[in-house]
Design an enzyme around this catalytic site. Sequence first.
Site, PDB file in Angstrom:
ATOM      1  N   CYS A  47      77.851  42.438   8.263  1.00 53.77           N
ATOM      2  CA  CYS A  47      78.585  43.702   7.660  1.00 53.77           C
ATOM      3  C   CYS A  47      78.098  44.939   8.334  1.00 53.77           C
ATOM      4  CB  CYS A  47      77.713  43.910   6.342  1.00 53.77           C
ATOM      5  SG  CYS A  47      79.426  42.586   5.463  1.00 53.77           S
ATOM      6  N   HIS A  89      78.818  50.901   5.334  1.00 54.70           N
ATOM      7  CA  HIS A  89      78.629  50.657   4.917  1.00 54.70           C
ATOM      8  C   HIS A  89      79.902  50.115   3.751  1.00 54.70           C
ATOM      9  CE1 HIS A  89      80.665  46.303   4.498  1.00 54.70           C
ATOM     10  NE2 HIS A  89      79.305  46.189   3.875  1.00 54.70           N
ATOM     11  N   ASN A 112      85.600  45.117   0.733  1.00 48.94           N
ATOM     12  CA  ASN A 112      84.555  44.355   1.566  1.00 48.94           C
ATOM     13  C   ASN A 112      85.249  44.417   3.266  1.00 48.94           C
ATOM     14  OD1 ASN A 112      82.240  44.209   3.448  1.00 48.94           O
ATOM     15  ND2 ASN A 112      80.988  44.050   2.390  1.00 48.94           N
TER      16      ASN A 112
END
Length: 319
Positions: free
Chosen positions: A112, A245, A275
Site C-alpha cells: 500500500c 493511504h 482500499n
Amino acid sequence: MFSRILGTGSYLPQRLVTNAELAQQVDTSDEWVRSRTGIAQRHIAADDECTSDLALEASRRALEAAGIEAKDLGLIIVATTTPDMIFPSTACILQAKLGARSGAAFDVQAVCSGFVYALATADAMLRGGACHYALVVGAEIYSRILDWNDRGTCVLFGDGAGAVVLAAGDQPGILAQHLHADGAHREILCVPGTVANGAVSGHPFVTMEGGAVFRFAVRVLDEVSREVLASAGVGVDQVDWFIPHQANARIIEATGRKLGLGPERCIVTVDRHANTSAASVPLALDLAVRDGRIQSQHHVLLAAVGGGFTWGAVLLKWV
Ligand code: ACO
C-alpha cells in the site's frame, strides 16, 4: 533540480459492488462495514482486465492532463502488488501498451506504500538527471488475492489505478520525501504464498491482524508526516491537503487528529473505492485535482503505509 507533477489520471473498473451485495455472499452488513471502515462500495475488475489495463487507462488520462506523449517518457514506474504475471514487469507491459519504446521501466513492490515509494524513486531519478519526464502509476487488482469467504478481509479492498506524470525542472514540485521499512512486522499483513514448481505454494490470499495493522498504521503515518514536514521546514498549519493511504476512514481520522489536521483538510475517497493498495493515493490525488480542491501553490502531503511493513511520505507544492 527538482521534480513536479504535470498531470494526474485515474481509472476504476466498471463493475461496482456495494456492501449490501457483499452481504449476500458473506456474513456481514452495510452497517458493520461502513461504521468500522467508512467503505460503502468497491470496483472490481472484469475477468478479462489485468493490472496493466487499469494502469493504461489511468496513464492515458495523466498524459493527456500533462500535455505530453508516451514517447516523451524516459521512465515508467508501476507500483503494484498484483502484477499481470511474474515477469516481465507490469511497467514493461504498460510501456508496450502505451506505444513507448525508450527509457527505463520497472515495478516497485511496497504494497500500500507502493505509490509513495515509486514517486520518491522517480523524484530522486529526475533530480539526478536520469531523464526529463516520468510516469508513476499505482495499479492493483486486489480482488484476485482475496479470499471471498473471509469477511475479515474481503470487505476492505477494491481494484483501481492512479497515475501522475512528473517533469524535471528548476522549481519544486516535490519538497521532501522520506521512506521507511521494518520487515519485523511482515506477518501482520501478508499474502504468504508463491508459485513454485508449477503450483501455488502456501496461502495465496490476504491475511491480516486488523487491530495490530490499525495501531501500526496510525503511529507511522503520524511519524513520517511530521518527519517530512520538518525536513522541508513546513508547519502542519501550512498543509492545505493531506492525502493519506485510503485504507480505512477511521485510520485517516485518527491520524488527522494526531497531526492536528482536521477533516476539512483531508482528502477521503475510501468510501467510494475501498482500499486499492498502491492505487489509493493517486486515485485520491486525481479526484482532488480534478474537482478543483488542489490549487496552485497549495502544500499537499501524501503519506502511506502498507505490508512489509513499509511507510513513507512526500510533501509537494502544487505548481
Ligand atoms: N462483518 C461483520 N463482522 C465482522 C466482519 C465483517 N466484515 N469482519 C470481522 N467481523 C467480526 C469479527 O469476526 C469479530 O467478531 P468476534 O468479536 O465475534 O470475534 C468482530 O467483527 C471484530 O470486531 P471489532 O473488534 O469491533 O472490529 P474492529 O473495530 O477491530 O474492526 C477492522 C476490524 C475493520 C478490520 C479494523 O481492525 C481495521 O480497520 N484494521 C485495519 C485494517 C486495514 O485497514 N487493513 C487494510 C490493509 S492495511 C493497509 O492498507 C495499511
